[in-house]
Design an enzyme around this catalytic site. Structure first.
Site, mmCIF file in Angstrom:
data_model
loop_
_atom_site.group_PDB
_atom_site.id
_atom_site.type_symbol
_atom_site.label_atom_id
_atom_site.label_comp_id
_atom_site.label_asym_id
_atom_site.label_seq_id
_atom_site.Cartn_x
_atom_site.Cartn_y
_atom_site.Cartn_z
ATOM 1 N N ASN A 10 -28.956 -27.079 -28.300
ATOM 2 C CA ASN A 10 -29.014 -27.353 -26.767
ATOM 3 C C ASN A 10 -29.022 -26.916 -25.576
ATOM 4 O OD1 ASN A 10 -29.747 -29.315 -25.140
ATOM 5 N ND2 ASN A 10 -28.280 -30.686 -25.473
ATOM 6 N N LYS A 12 -29.708 -26.992 -22.234
ATOM 7 C CA LYS A 12 -30.101 -27.609 -21.934
ATOM 8 C C LYS A 12 -30.250 -26.866 -20.954
ATOM 9 C CE LYS A 12 -25.472 -29.452 -22.861
ATOM 10 N NZ LYS A 12 -24.112 -30.636 -22.444
ATOM 11 N N HIS A 100 -29.845 -38.214 -25.241
ATOM 12 C CA HIS A 100 -28.888 -37.577 -25.257
ATOM 13 C C HIS A 100 -27.633 -37.672 -24.583
ATOM 14 C CE1 HIS A 100 -25.984 -34.433 -24.203
ATOM 15 N NE2 HIS A 100 -26.171 -33.457 -24.767
ATOM 16 N N GLU A 102 -25.820 -36.810 -21.660
ATOM 17 C CA GLU A 102 -26.092 -36.941 -20.510
ATOM 18 C C GLU A 102 -27.669 -37.196 -19.983
ATOM 19 O OE1 GLU A 102 -26.529 -32.409 -21.039
ATOM 20 O OE2 GLU A 102 -24.072 -32.516 -21.616
ATOM 21 N N GLU A 172 -22.374 -37.935 -31.072
ATOM 22 C CA GLU A 172 -21.847 -37.805 -29.792
ATOM 23 C C GLU A 172 -20.853 -37.903 -29.422
ATOM 24 O OE1 GLU A 172 -24.268 -33.308 -29.413
ATOM 25 O OE2 GLU A 172 -25.133 -35.054 -27.680
ATOM 26 N N GLY A 178 -19.310 -31.269 -24.198
ATOM 27 C CA GLY A 178 -18.627 -29.628 -22.809
ATOM 28 C C GLY A 178 -17.686 -29.955 -22.268
ATOM 29 N N SER A 217 -18.643 -29.707 -28.291
ATOM 30 C CA SER A 217 -17.352 -29.170 -28.395
ATOM 31 C C SER A 217 -17.406 -28.348 -29.680
ATOM 32 C CB SER A 217 -16.252 -29.180 -28.032
ATOM 33 O OG SER A 217 -16.167 -29.452 -26.872
HETATM 34 C C1 PEP Z 1 -24.361 -31.253 -26.619
HETATM 35 O O1 PEP Z 1 -24.679 -31.453 -25.379
HETATM 36 O O2 PEP Z 1 -24.941 -31.787 -27.362
HETATM 37 C C2 PEP Z 1 -22.868 -30.595 -26.932
HETATM 38 C C3 PEP Z 1 -22.988 -30.832 -28.087
HETATM 39 O O3 PEP Z 1 -22.774 -29.825 -26.024
HETATM 40 P P1 PEP Z 1 -21.208 -28.577 -26.369
HETATM 41 O O4 PEP Z 1 -21.680 -28.348 -28.270
HETATM 42 O O5 PEP Z 1 -20.915 -28.311 -25.392
HETATM 43 O O6 PEP Z 1 -20.375 -30.169 -26.020
#
Ligand code: PEP
Length: 277
Positions: A10, A12, A100, A102, A172, A178, A217
């Site tokens: 992803n 972003k 997601h 976000e 998630e 992040g 992460s």
């Molecule tokens: C994500 O954007 O879905 C995500 C898991 O980001 P990160 O791997 O940076 O934690």
């Protein structure tokens, strides 16, 4: 049931279309040294990069599936600034991330909106990657399973049985996205197993076939242990997907996890046979 691991990057709101082409090529170079047919890889660039990525994937015959990060639930209309699932399908997009955290937190997406988007993606013959996950407060209050169950029931409400069969869910935990702090493999496994059970409650018999990714992460250093968990069928990767070396190492970790899961299964079968003798 065997489920092909899916590793999704992803990106972003990062990389313009020229940088996106470079990342596709660099990633392909990193992965060219390895055989990774047992693992599926999807790349989710920003909308404006999709056509360029589609062209390079096609021209260079790269083994990546194209993905998007979002879409609108209507096919067309007066929705300024939006992009429909049908438009994405025309660009050879295979997977669309919906819900997601976000988008849920920053753009007010409710389970109902996510459900409409997931259905629109499936109707356009693509696969939705439906994201769910609890916040830190919810986890600390012991409500993680309840929150994820409610999100799944709401977000998957509009899918038919046939659409469940190809569905991908990403667990998630919001506090892991992040932050550099991943869920412990055992906790992630427990939540993915719970999610699978909930999916099976929603549509009896489909749970064992649905792929459930872990996201939050994921890095080369923690990927293999996470991906070796029996109910974790891949990863949704944010930050590390922008670095071709790191992302390729995560794909490699998925491959290693496949090999060790297969070896464990064979050993178990052999044990069973020996006991039957
Ligand atoms: C994500 O954007 O879905 C995500 C898991 O980001 P990160 O791997 O940076 O934690």
């Amino acid at each position: 049931m065997s489920r092909t691991p899916l590793i999704s990057g992803n990106w972003k709101m990062h990389l313009n279309h020229l940088e996106a082409i470079q990342l596709c090529q660099k990633l392909s170079y990193e992965l060219a040294r390895h055989r990774y047919e047992q693992v599926e890889v999807s790349l989710h660039p920003p909308f404006v990069d999709l056509r360029s990525c589609q062209t390079v994937i096609d021209a260079d015959r790269l083994e990546f599936k194209l993905g998007a990060q979002n879409c609108h639930d209507q096919n067309q209309g007066a929705f300024t600034g939006e992009v429909s699932a049908a438009m994405l399908a025309k660009l050879d997009v295979s997977y669309v991330i919906v819900g997601h955290s976000e988008r849920r937190a920053l753009f007010g997406e409710t389970d109902e909106i996510v459900a409409a988007k997931a259905a629109a993606v499936a109707e356009a013959d693509m696969t939705p990657i439906v994201c769910v996950g609890e916040t830190l407060e919810e986890r600390e209050a012991g409500r993680a399973a309840e929150v994820v169950s409610t999100q799944l029931r709401g977000s998957l409400a509009k899918l038919s049985r046939a659409q469940f069969e190809t569905l991908v869910v990403a667990y998630e935990p919001v506090w892991a996205i992040g932050t550099g702090r991943n869920a412990e493999p055992r906790d992630a496994q427990e939540m993915c197993a719970t999610a699978r059970q909930v999916i099976d409650d929603i549509r009896r018999g489909v749970g064992s076939g649905v792929r459930i990714q872990y996201g939050g992460s994921v890095k080369p250093v923690n990927a293999q242990e996470l991906l070796a968990q029996p109910d974790i069928d891949g990863a949704l990767v944010g930050g590390a997907s922008l670095d071709p070396v790191q992302f390729a190492r995560i794909v490699q970790a998925a491959l290693q996890a496949c090999i060790s899961i297969k070896a464990a299964r064979q050993a178990k079968n052999q044990d069973r046979k020996n006991q039957d003798r």
